[in-house]
Design a protein around this motif. Structure first.
Motif, PDB file in Angstrom:
ATOM      1  N   LYS A  56       0.841  -1.191   0.000  1.00 30.86           N
ATOM      2  CA  LYS A  56       0.000   0.000   0.000  1.00 30.86           C
ATOM      3  C   LYS A  56       0.878   1.243   0.000  1.00 30.86           C
ATOM      4  O   LYS A  56       1.986   1.243   0.529  1.00 30.86           O
ATOM      5  CB  LYS A  56      -0.973   0.015   1.180  1.00 30.86           C
ATOM      6  N   THR A  57       0.359   2.293  -0.639  1.00 31.16           N
ATOM      7  CA  THR A  57       1.049   3.576  -0.724  1.00 31.16           C
ATOM      8  C   THR A  57       0.054   4.684  -0.417  1.00 31.16           C
ATOM      9  O   THR A  57      -1.164   4.506  -0.529  1.00 31.16           O
ATOM     10  CB  THR A  57       1.657   3.795  -2.127  1.00 31.16           C
ATOM     11  N   ILE A  58       0.575   5.837  -0.057  1.00 34.54           N
ATOM     12  CA  ILE A  58      -0.271   6.987   0.267  1.00 34.54           C
ATOM     13  C   ILE A  58      -0.775   7.641  -1.016  1.00 34.54           C
ATOM     14  O   ILE A  58      -0.022   7.787  -1.978  1.00 34.54           O
ATOM     15  CB  ILE A  58       0.519   7.996   1.119  1.00 34.54           C
ATOM     16  N   VAL A  59      -2.061   8.007  -1.003  1.00 35.51           N
ATOM     17  CA  VAL A  59      -2.670   8.733  -2.126  1.00 35.51           C
ATOM     18  C   VAL A  59      -3.439   9.936  -1.593  1.00 35.51           C
ATOM     19  O   VAL A  59      -3.928   9.925  -0.469  1.00 35.51           O
ATOM     20  CB  VAL A  59      -3.641   7.862  -2.956  1.00 35.51           C
ATOM     21  N   PRO A  60      -3.544  10.984  -2.411  1.00 27.16           N
ATOM     22  CA  PRO A  60      -4.366  12.125  -2.011  1.00 27.16           C
ATOM     23  C   PRO A  60      -5.850  11.804  -2.184  1.00 27.16           C
ATOM     24  O   PRO A  60      -6.244  11.077  -3.101  1.00 27.16           O
ATOM     25  CB  PRO A  60      -3.921  13.239  -2.963  1.00 27.16           C
ATOM     26  N   ILE A  61      -6.635  12.342  -1.281  1.00 25.18           N
ATOM     27  CA  ILE A  61      -8.091  12.193  -1.311  1.00 25.18           C
ATOM     28  C   ILE A  61      -8.695  13.593  -1.323  1.00 25.18           C
ATOM     29  O   ILE A  61      -8.357  14.427  -0.487  1.00 25.18           O
ATOM     30  CB  ILE A  61      -8.617  11.460  -0.063  1.00 25.18           C
ATOM     31  N   LEU A  62      -9.572  13.835  -2.258  1.00 19.41           N
ATOM     32  CA  LEU A  62     -10.294  15.096  -2.303  1.00 19.41           C
ATOM     33  C   LEU A  62     -11.655  14.843  -1.665  1.00 19.41           C
ATOM     34  O   LEU A  62     -12.412  13.991  -2.132  1.00 19.41           O
ATOM     35  CB  LEU A  62     -10.439  15.547  -3.751  1.00 19.41           C
ATOM     36  N   GLU A  63     -11.944  15.560  -0.571  1.00 21.68           N
ATOM     37  CA  GLU A  63     -13.182  15.361   0.173  1.00 21.68           C
ATOM     38  C   GLU A  63     -14.079  16.590   0.058  1.00 21.68           C
ATOM     39  O   GLU A  63     -13.635  17.707   0.306  1.00 21.68           O
ATOM     40  CB  GLU A  63     -12.876  15.109   1.650  1.00 21.68           C
ATOM     41  N   ILE A  64     -15.329  16.354  -0.324  1.00 17.80           N
ATOM     42  CA  ILE A  64     -16.323  17.407  -0.440  1.00 17.80           C
ATOM     43  C   ILE A  64     -17.444  17.037   0.522  1.00 17.80           C
ATOM     44  O   ILE A  64     -18.071  15.983   0.380  1.00 17.80           O
ATOM     45  CB  ILE A  64     -16.858  17.525  -1.887  1.00 17.80           C
ATOM     46  N   THR A  65     -17.696  17.883   1.532  1.00 13.33           N
ATOM     47  CA  THR A  65     -18.643  17.555   2.590  1.00 13.33           C
ATOM     48  C   THR A  65     -19.833  18.510   2.573  1.00 13.33           C
ATOM     49  O   THR A  65     -19.669  19.720   2.454  1.00 13.33           O
ATOM     50  CB  THR A  65     -17.947  17.634   3.964  1.00 13.33           C
ATOM     51  N   PHE A  66     -21.038  17.908   2.713  1.00 19.79           N
ATOM     52  CA  PHE A  66     -22.298  18.636   2.770  1.00 19.79           C
ATOM     53  C   PHE A  66     -23.013  18.291   4.058  1.00 19.79           C
ATOM     54  O   PHE A  66     -22.846  17.198   4.583  1.00 19.79           O
ATOM     55  CB  PHE A  66     -23.207  18.224   1.603  1.00 19.79           C
ATOM     56  N   HIS A  67     -23.866  19.196   4.524  1.00 15.11           N
ATOM     57  CA  HIS A  67     -24.646  18.940   5.731  1.00 15.11           C
ATOM     58  C   HIS A  67     -26.144  18.934   5.462  1.00 15.11           C
ATOM     59  O   HIS A  67     -26.926  18.689   6.387  1.00 15.11           O
ATOM     60  CB  HIS A  67     -24.285  19.961   6.808  1.00 15.11           C
ATOM     61  N   ILE A  68     -26.542  19.198   4.220  1.00 12.20           N
ATOM     62  CA  ILE A  68     -27.953  19.150   3.840  1.00 12.20           C
ATOM     63  C   ILE A  68     -28.070  18.594   2.424  1.00 12.20           C
ATOM     64  O   ILE A  68     -27.075  18.471   1.712  1.00 12.20           O
ATOM     65  CB  ILE A  68     -28.629  20.543   3.914  1.00 12.20           C
ATOM     66  N   ASN A  69     -29.304  18.267   2.023  1.00 20.01           N
ATOM     67  CA  ASN A  69     -29.543  17.761   0.672  1.00 20.01           C
ATOM     68  C   ASN A  69     -28.918  18.717  -0.338  1.00 20.01           C
ATOM     69  O   ASN A  69     -28.989  19.937  -0.176  1.00 20.01           O
ATOM     70  CB  ASN A  69     -31.036  17.639   0.391  1.00 20.01           C
ATOM     71  N   THR A  70     -28.354  18.147  -1.376  1.00 20.64           N
ATOM     72  CA  THR A  70     -27.657  18.999  -2.336  1.00 20.64           C
ATOM     73  C   THR A  70     -27.551  18.347  -3.703  1.00 20.64           C
ATOM     74  O   THR A  70     -27.734  17.150  -3.854  1.00 20.64           O
ATOM     75  CB  THR A  70     -26.232  19.328  -1.812  1.00 20.64           C
ATOM     76  N   MET A  71     -27.242  19.177  -4.660  1.00 18.32           N
ATOM     77  CA  MET A  71     -26.880  18.723  -5.998  1.00 18.32           C
ATOM     78  C   MET A  71     -25.494  19.297  -6.254  1.00 18.32           C
ATOM     79  O   MET A  71     -25.279  20.497  -6.130  1.00 18.32           O
ATOM     80  CB  MET A  71     -27.868  19.216  -7.043  1.00 18.32           C
ATOM     81  N   LEU A  72     -24.551  18.434  -6.577  1.00 21.80           N
ATOM     82  CA  LEU A  72     -23.174  18.842  -6.819  1.00 21.80           C
ATOM     83  C   LEU A  72     -22.792  18.492  -8.252  1.00 21.80           C
ATOM     84  O   LEU A  72     -22.970  17.357  -8.682  1.00 21.80           O
ATOM     85  CB  LEU A  72     -22.215  18.132  -5.860  1.00 21.80           C
ATOM     86  N   LYS A  73     -22.281  19.490  -8.967  1.00 26.30           N
ATOM     87  CA  LYS A  73     -21.763  19.251 -10.312  1.00 26.30           C
ATOM     88  C   LYS A  73     -20.246  19.274 -10.232  1.00 26.30           C
ATOM     89  O   LYS A  73     -19.651  20.208  -9.705  1.00 26.30           O
ATOM     90  CB  LYS A  73     -22.242  20.306 -11.305  1.00 26.30           C
ATOM     91  N   THR A  74     -19.622  18.217 -10.735  1.00 27.79           N
ATOM     92  CA  THR A  74     -18.173  18.112 -10.824  1.00 27.79           C
ATOM     93  C   THR A  74     -17.793  18.047 -12.287  1.00 27.79           C
ATOM     94  O   THR A  74     -18.269  17.181 -13.010  1.00 27.79           O
ATOM     95  CB  THR A  74     -17.660  16.826 -10.120  1.00 27.79           C
ATOM     96  N   ASN A  75     -16.960  18.987 -12.722  1.00 23.34           N
ATOM     97  CA  ASN A  75     -16.408  18.927 -14.072  1.00 23.34           C
ATOM     98  C   ASN A  75     -14.950  18.510 -13.962  1.00 23.34           C
ATOM     99  O   ASN A  75     -14.170  19.172 -13.281  1.00 23.34           O
ATOM    100  CB  ASN A  75     -16.516  20.277 -14.786  1.00 23.34           C
ATOM    101  N   ILE A  76     -14.617  17.422 -14.621  1.00 22.98           N
ATOM    102  CA  ILE A  76     -13.250  16.927 -14.667  1.00 22.98           C
ATOM    103  C   ILE A  76     -12.736  17.265 -16.056  1.00 22.98           C
ATOM    104  O   ILE A  76     -13.220  16.705 -17.054  1.00 22.98           O
ATOM    105  CB  ILE A  76     -13.199  15.418 -14.384  1.00 22.98           C
TER     106      ILE A  76
END
Length: 182
Positions: free
Chosen positions: A159-179
């Motif tokens: 195993k090796t270390i990897v970066p994690i991108l965390e996006i946190t919400f506290h209520i219902n939501t719609m999230l658009k991610t453009n890669i």
């Protein structure tokens, strides 16, 4: 509703691999559970409860299924045992992918995580970037965006270390991610 994103043979967004099937159950979640995938977790829980080392219970029933290979569009969703739902729509756009996550339920927090290719990632406002890729976020609700670390296993017992991108919400939501690729 995990997704991998590849560009020119490079796995930019991925899962964590399996590492070892002999791990204690509490450590297995980082690899075999929801935490080991690029998807949504509600209240830091697996989407399905772990029954034993190799078995999950209360299997999710898929909904909102659509696949159009001519337009490169797909969608799928589920409702978990706690009544939380996640619908993910993915579509090809000019130089990348648009991913829309619709998240609803009675949760304390929901977290989308992207397990990223190792390297030097920068987070600025609502954009994460690395050399030829940018990951841009837009939502109808406020969210927290941070970069952290976890592990991936490309080979059994390694195993090796990897970066994690965390996006946190506290209520219902719609999230658009453009890669987007340059």
């Amino acid at each position: 509703l995990h997704i991998d994103v590849w560009q020119d043979g490079i796995n930019w967004i991925r899962d964590s691999g399996s590492f070892s099937y002999a791990l204690p159950i509490n450590e297995q979640a980082s690899f075999a559970g929801t935490k080991g995938h690029s998807t949504i977790r509600f209240d830091a829980q697996d989407q399905m409860p772990k029954i034993s080392r190799f078995l999950f219970g209360n299997w999710l029933e898929p909904s909102n299924l659509l696949f159009d290979n001519k337009k490169n569009i797909m969608s799928a969703g589920y409702k978990d045992q706690n009544g939380n739902s996640h619908i993910r729509k993915v579509k090809e756009i000019g130089n990348g992918w648009e991913i829309i996550d619709d998240i609803k339920g009675d949760f304390q927090f929901a977290e989308l995580q992207w397990i990223l290719k190792p390297g030097k990632w920068n987070v600025n406002n609502k954009i994460a970037s690395h050399r030829i890729i940018s990951i841009e976020f837009e939502s109808n609700q406020n969210f927290e965006l941070k970069l952290s670390e976890s592990y991936e296993s490309l080979h059994y017992m390694n195993k090796t270390i990897v970066p994690i991108l965390e996006i946190t919400f506290h209520i219902n939501t719609m999230l658009k991610t453009n890669i987007l690729f340059k």
